[in-house]
Design an enzyme around this catalytic site. Sequence first.
Site, short mmCIF file in Angstrom:
data_model
loop_
_atom_site.label_atom_id
_atom_site.label_comp_id
_atom_site.label_asym_id
_atom_site.label_seq_id
_atom_site.Cartn_x
_atom_site.Cartn_y
_atom_site.Cartn_z
N ASP A 66 0.81 -1.24 0.19
CA ASP A 66 0.04 0.24 -0.10
C ASP A 66 0.94 1.39 0.05
O ASP A 66 1.88 1.29 0.83
CB ASP A 66 -0.84 -0.02 1.32
N PHE A 145 4.22 6.04 -13.39
CA PHE A 145 2.92 6.09 -13.34
C PHE A 145 2.45 6.92 -12.28
O PHE A 145 3.13 7.40 -11.53
CB PHE A 145 2.04 4.81 -13.11
P1 ITT Z 1 -4.04 -1.62 -5.27
O1 ITT Z 1 -4.81 -0.82 -4.12
O2 ITT Z 1 -4.90 -2.50 -6.09
O3 ITT Z 1 -2.44 -2.01 -4.92
P2 ITT Z 1 -3.64 1.03 -6.28
O4 ITT Z 1 -3.06 1.80 -7.31
O5 ITT Z 1 -4.89 1.57 -5.88
O6 ITT Z 1 -3.70 -0.41 -6.45
P3 ITT Z 1 -2.62 2.05 -3.65
O7 ITT Z 1 -3.79 1.65 -2.94
O8 ITT Z 1 -1.26 1.43 -2.99
O9 ITT Z 1 -2.56 1.32 -5.09
O10 ITT Z 1 -2.40 3.51 -4.16
C1 ITT Z 1 -1.19 3.85 -4.51
C2 ITT Z 1 -1.65 5.33 -5.23
O11 ITT Z 1 -0.28 6.05 -4.94
C3 ITT Z 1 -1.26 4.99 -6.73
O12 ITT Z 1 -2.39 4.70 -7.45
C4 ITT Z 1 -0.36 6.30 -7.28
O13 ITT Z 1 -1.52 7.10 -7.56
C5 ITT Z 1 0.28 6.80 -6.07
N1 ITT Z 1 1.85 5.94 -6.15
C6 ITT Z 1 1.98 4.85 -5.47
N2 ITT Z 1 3.40 4.41 -5.76
C7 ITT Z 1 3.45 5.61 -6.66
C8 ITT Z 1 4.79 5.70 -7.52
O14 ITT Z 1 5.86 4.92 -7.71
N3 ITT Z 1 4.80 6.38 -8.66
C9 ITT Z 1 3.77 7.36 -8.84
N4 ITT Z 1 2.47 7.39 -7.94
C10 ITT Z 1 2.55 6.25 -7.02
#
Ligand code: ITT
Length: 190
Positions: A66, A145
């Site tokens: 997360d 992303f």
């Molecule tokens: P899951 O919950 O299914 O894993 P998710 O994309 O919703 O997928 P998260 O709840 O962990 O994942 O939310 C993470 C968000 O934070 C992600 O959608 C991005 O907007 C941001 N994020 C996390 N890591 C990132 C990265 O390496 N680069 C850019 N944005 C990131």
Amino acid sequence: MKIVLATSNPNKVHEINEMIAGRGIEFILPPEGFDPVENGETFEENSLIKAKAAWEISKTWTLADDSGLCIDALGGKPGIHSARYAETPQKRIDRVLRELVGVEDRTAHFECCMTLINPQGNVEKVVKGICEGSIAYEQRGEHGFGYDPVFLLKDSDKTMAELTDDEKNKISHRSKALRGILEYLSINAR
Ligand code: ITT
């Protein structure tokens, strides 16, 4: 060894598999039906919720990640709400830039919490990774992303989206957390 990555974000699976290429581990998406309610109040709580939900339907090694962007001037927002801060990735970037108009202190960090669950359903390890930086005044770069195009790396003039996949994977919050997990699994991390 296959490990279910408790996510519905294929970008994460791709990124993590790139990081561990050649180590005899493959991360795979959970079986159909993975739809956890991420109602925790911290990255740790949500990571545990996701890990448990994926274990319930796979009963094998499961790793959950997360993660999110925390901006100091916004009191840590978007934080655990990073994925839902607006409808699309571009709108989320636009919202962050809008909320920081006129703000000079733009320090921020990406945070990632990983939870590893064993085939018996017990939590084996929890690891946190942080990547420090600040929010740029405008977006730049095509790689990565999410918020990568507006995340300026500390002590660098590049945004995260201007790094190659390989460069990002050496310094990202996710790679730092993953290194802790790999160490735990007694596999040499990079
Ligand atoms: P899951 O919950 O299914 O894993 P998710 O994309 O919703 O997928 P998260 O709840 O962990 O994942 O939310 C993470 C968000 O934070 C992600 O959608 C991005 O907007 C941001 N994020 C996390 N890591 C990132 C990265 O390496 N680069 C850019 N944005 C990131």
